[in-house]
Design a protein around this motif. Structure first.
Motif, PDB file in Angstrom:
ATOM      1  N   ASP A  81       0.813  -1.219   0.000  1.00  0.00           N
ATOM      2  CA  ASP A  81       0.000   0.000   0.000  1.00  0.00           C
ATOM      3  C   ASP A  81       0.844   1.265   0.000  1.00  0.00           C
ATOM      4  OD1 ASP A  81      -2.369  -1.417  -0.043  1.00  0.00           O
ATOM      5  OD2 ASP A  81      -2.617  -1.379   2.137  1.00  0.00           O
ATOM      6  N   GLU A  82       2.101   1.162   0.429  1.00  0.00           N
ATOM      7  CA  GLU A  82       2.968   2.335   0.530  1.00  0.00           C
ATOM      8  C   GLU A  82       3.817   2.584  -0.711  1.00  0.00           C
ATOM      9  OE1 GLU A  82       5.268   1.722   4.035  1.00  0.00           O
ATOM     10  OE2 GLU A  82       3.514   1.748   5.355  1.00  0.00           O
ATOM     11  N   VAL A  83       3.871   1.616  -1.618  1.00  0.00           N
ATOM     12  CA  VAL A  83       4.712   1.749  -2.808  1.00  0.00           C
ATOM     13  C   VAL A  83       4.041   2.692  -3.808  1.00  0.00           C
ATOM     14  CG1 VAL A  83       5.730   0.510  -4.754  1.00  0.00           C
ATOM     15  CG2 VAL A  83       5.732  -0.518  -2.486  1.00  0.00           C
ATOM     16  N   LEU A  84       4.804   3.662  -4.306  1.00  0.00           N
ATOM     17  CA  LEU A  84       4.263   4.635  -5.245  1.00  0.00           C
ATOM     18  C   LEU A  84       4.266   4.133  -6.684  1.00  0.00           C
ATOM     19  CD1 LEU A  84       5.909   7.859  -3.786  1.00  0.00           C
ATOM     20  CD2 LEU A  84       3.610   6.956  -3.365  1.00  0.00           C
ATOM     21  N   ASP A  85       5.287   3.395  -7.076  1.00  0.00           N
ATOM     22  CA  ASP A  85       5.395   2.897  -8.450  1.00  0.00           C
ATOM     23  C   ASP A  85       5.225   1.380  -8.453  1.00  0.00           C
ATOM     24  OD1 ASP A  85       6.009   2.215 -11.050  1.00  0.00           O
ATOM     25  OD2 ASP A  85       7.943   3.244 -11.096  1.00  0.00           O
ATOM     26  N   PRO A  86       4.087   0.857  -8.942  1.00  0.00           N
ATOM     27  CA  PRO A  86       3.831  -0.581  -8.898  1.00  0.00           C
ATOM     28  C   PRO A  86       4.740  -1.411  -9.809  1.00  0.00           C
ATOM     29  CG  PRO A  86       2.073   0.539 -10.072  1.00  0.00           C
ATOM     30  CD  PRO A  86       2.970   1.599  -9.512  1.00  0.00           C
ATOM     31  N   GLU A  87       5.499  -0.749 -10.676  1.00  0.00           N
ATOM     32  CA  GLU A  87       6.398  -1.476 -11.568  1.00  0.00           C
ATOM     33  C   GLU A  87       7.846  -1.481 -11.084  1.00  0.00           C
ATOM     34  OE1 GLU A  87       5.858  -0.037 -15.525  1.00  0.00           O
ATOM     35  OE2 GLU A  87       3.724  -0.482 -15.515  1.00  0.00           O
ATOM     36  N   LEU A  88       8.135  -0.735 -10.029  1.00  0.00           N
ATOM     37  CA  LEU A  88       9.497  -0.634  -9.507  1.00  0.00           C
ATOM     38  C   LEU A  88       9.769  -1.760  -8.511  1.00  0.00           C
ATOM     39  CD1 LEU A  88      12.156   0.976  -9.239  1.00  0.00           C
ATOM     40  CD2 LEU A  88      11.043   2.241  -7.389  1.00  0.00           C
ATOM     41  N   ALA A  89      10.799  -2.549  -8.779  1.00  0.00           N
ATOM     42  CA  ALA A  89      11.177  -3.643  -7.876  1.00  0.00           C
ATOM     43  C   ALA A  89      11.834  -3.038  -6.639  1.00  0.00           C
ATOM     44  CB  ALA A  89      12.115  -4.610  -8.579  1.00  0.00           C
ATOM     45  N   SER A  90      11.075  -2.982  -5.540  1.00  0.00           N
ATOM     46  CA  SER A  90      11.580  -2.313  -4.347  1.00  0.00           C
ATOM     47  C   SER A  90      11.338  -3.082  -3.057  1.00  0.00           C
ATOM     48  CB  SER A  90      10.924  -0.934  -4.222  1.00  0.00           C
ATOM     49  OG  SER A  90       9.513  -1.068  -4.125  1.00  0.00           O
ATOM     50  N   LEU A  91      10.689  -4.233  -3.143  1.00  0.00           N
ATOM     51  CA  LEU A  91      10.352  -4.999  -1.946  1.00  0.00           C
ATOM     52  C   LEU A  91      11.143  -6.304  -1.912  1.00  0.00           C
ATOM     53  CD1 LEU A  91       6.512  -4.443  -2.135  1.00  0.00           C
ATOM     54  CD2 LEU A  91       8.079  -3.398  -0.492  1.00  0.00           C
ATOM     55  N   VAL A  92      11.958  -6.469  -0.873  1.00  0.00           N
ATOM     56  CA  VAL A  92      12.719  -7.704  -0.707  1.00  0.00           C
ATOM     57  C   VAL A  92      11.796  -8.718  -0.036  1.00  0.00           C
ATOM     58  CG1 VAL A  92      14.759  -8.782   0.299  1.00  0.00           C
ATOM     59  CG2 VAL A  92      14.853  -6.408  -0.499  1.00  0.00           C
ATOM     60  N   VAL A  93      11.651  -9.879  -0.682  1.00  0.00           N
ATOM     61  CA  VAL A  93      10.690 -10.873  -0.197  1.00  0.00           C
ATOM     62  C   VAL A  93      11.307 -12.269  -0.144  1.00  0.00           C
ATOM     63  CG1 VAL A  93       8.673  -9.609  -1.058  1.00  0.00           C
ATOM     64  CG2 VAL A  93       9.779 -11.318  -2.520  1.00  0.00           C
ATOM     65  N   PHE A  94      10.689 -13.105   0.698  1.00  0.00           N
ATOM     66  CA  PHE A  94      10.945 -14.534   0.719  1.00  0.00           C
ATOM     67  C   PHE A  94       9.784 -15.195  -0.018  1.00  0.00           C
ATOM     68  CE2 PHE A  94      12.973 -13.152   4.719  1.00  0.00           C
ATOM     69  CZ  PHE A  94      14.254 -13.619   4.494  1.00  0.00           C
ATOM     70  N   ILE A  95      10.105 -16.110  -0.917  1.00  0.00           N
ATOM     71  CA  ILE A  95       9.077 -16.838  -1.662  1.00  0.00           C
ATOM     72  C   ILE A  95       9.128 -18.292  -1.220  1.00  0.00           C
ATOM     73  CG2 ILE A  95       8.229 -17.499  -3.940  1.00  0.00           C
ATOM     74  CD1 ILE A  95       9.994 -15.121  -5.017  1.00  0.00           C
ATOM     75  N   TYR A  96       8.047 -18.763  -0.625  1.00  0.00           N
ATOM     76  CA  TYR A  96       7.938 -20.155  -0.195  1.00  0.00           C
ATOM     77  C   TYR A  96       7.133 -20.901  -1.255  1.00  0.00           C
ATOM     78  CZ  TYR A  96       9.366 -18.380   4.361  1.00  0.00           C
ATOM     79  OH  TYR A  96      10.058 -17.786   5.391  1.00  0.00           O
ATOM     80  N   THR A  97       7.699 -21.985  -1.779  1.00  0.00           N
ATOM     81  CA  THR A  97       7.054 -22.715  -2.866  1.00  0.00           C
ATOM     82  C   THR A  97       6.868 -24.182  -2.492  1.00  0.00           C
ATOM     83  OG1 THR A  97       9.127 -23.386  -3.922  1.00  0.00           O
ATOM     84  CG2 THR A  97       8.216 -21.227  -4.560  1.00  0.00           C
ATOM     85  N   GLU A  98       6.176 -24.876  -3.352  1.00  0.00           N
ATOM     86  CA  GLU A  98       6.111 -26.330  -3.254  1.00  0.00           C
ATOM     87  C   GLU A  98       7.500 -26.865  -3.599  1.00  0.00           C
ATOM     88  OE1 GLU A  98       3.430 -27.859  -2.183  1.00  0.00           O
ATOM     89  OE2 GLU A  98       2.239 -26.031  -2.166  1.00  0.00           O
ATOM     90  N   THR A  99       7.820 -28.054  -3.150  1.00  0.00           N
ATOM     91  CA  THR A  99       9.095 -28.666  -3.542  1.00  0.00           C
ATOM     92  C   THR A  99       8.932 -29.317  -4.900  1.00  0.00           C
ATOM     93  OG1 THR A  99       8.486 -30.648  -2.318  1.00  0.00           O
ATOM     94  CG2 THR A  99       9.906 -29.064  -1.193  1.00  0.00           C
TER      95      THR A  99
END
Length: 92
Positions: A15-33
């Motif tokens: 909600d705080e990001v101004l540009d939705p196309e700018l890669a600015s959020l460092v995330v962990f992605i949990y997936t299926e094995t």
């Protein structure tokens, strides 16, 4: 966007990001094995490197648009925002 796959901290940050196309959020992605080649290709296109099919946790920096697309993938279990570590100085 599948909000059920996002942690609360990430939803607030989106909600705080101004540009939705700018890669600015460092995330962990949990997936299926045992990811298939299509899932591996999606992760590689998002900038994740060193992927093996046995892994189920990845870290990368994404834009809100990329997070929305990734959250709709059936092999993604959770996307969690990485928190900044705060170092404390201790005088011994």
């Amino acid at each position: 966007m599948n909000y059920q796959k996002l942690d609360a901290s990430l939803v607030l940050a989106l909600d705080e990001v101004l540009d939705p196309e700018l890669a600015s959020l460092v995330v962990f992605i949990y997936t299926e094995t045992n990811l298939d080649s299509t899932a591996i290709a999606v992760l590689e296109n998002l900038g994740v490197s060193g992927i093996s099919s046995e892994q189920d946790l990845f870290t990368t920096t994404l834009s809100p648009d990329q997070i929305a697309q990734l959250s709709d993938q059936p092999w993604v279990r959770l996307i969690r925002r990485s928190q900044k570590l705060h170092l404390r100085y201790r005088n011994f």
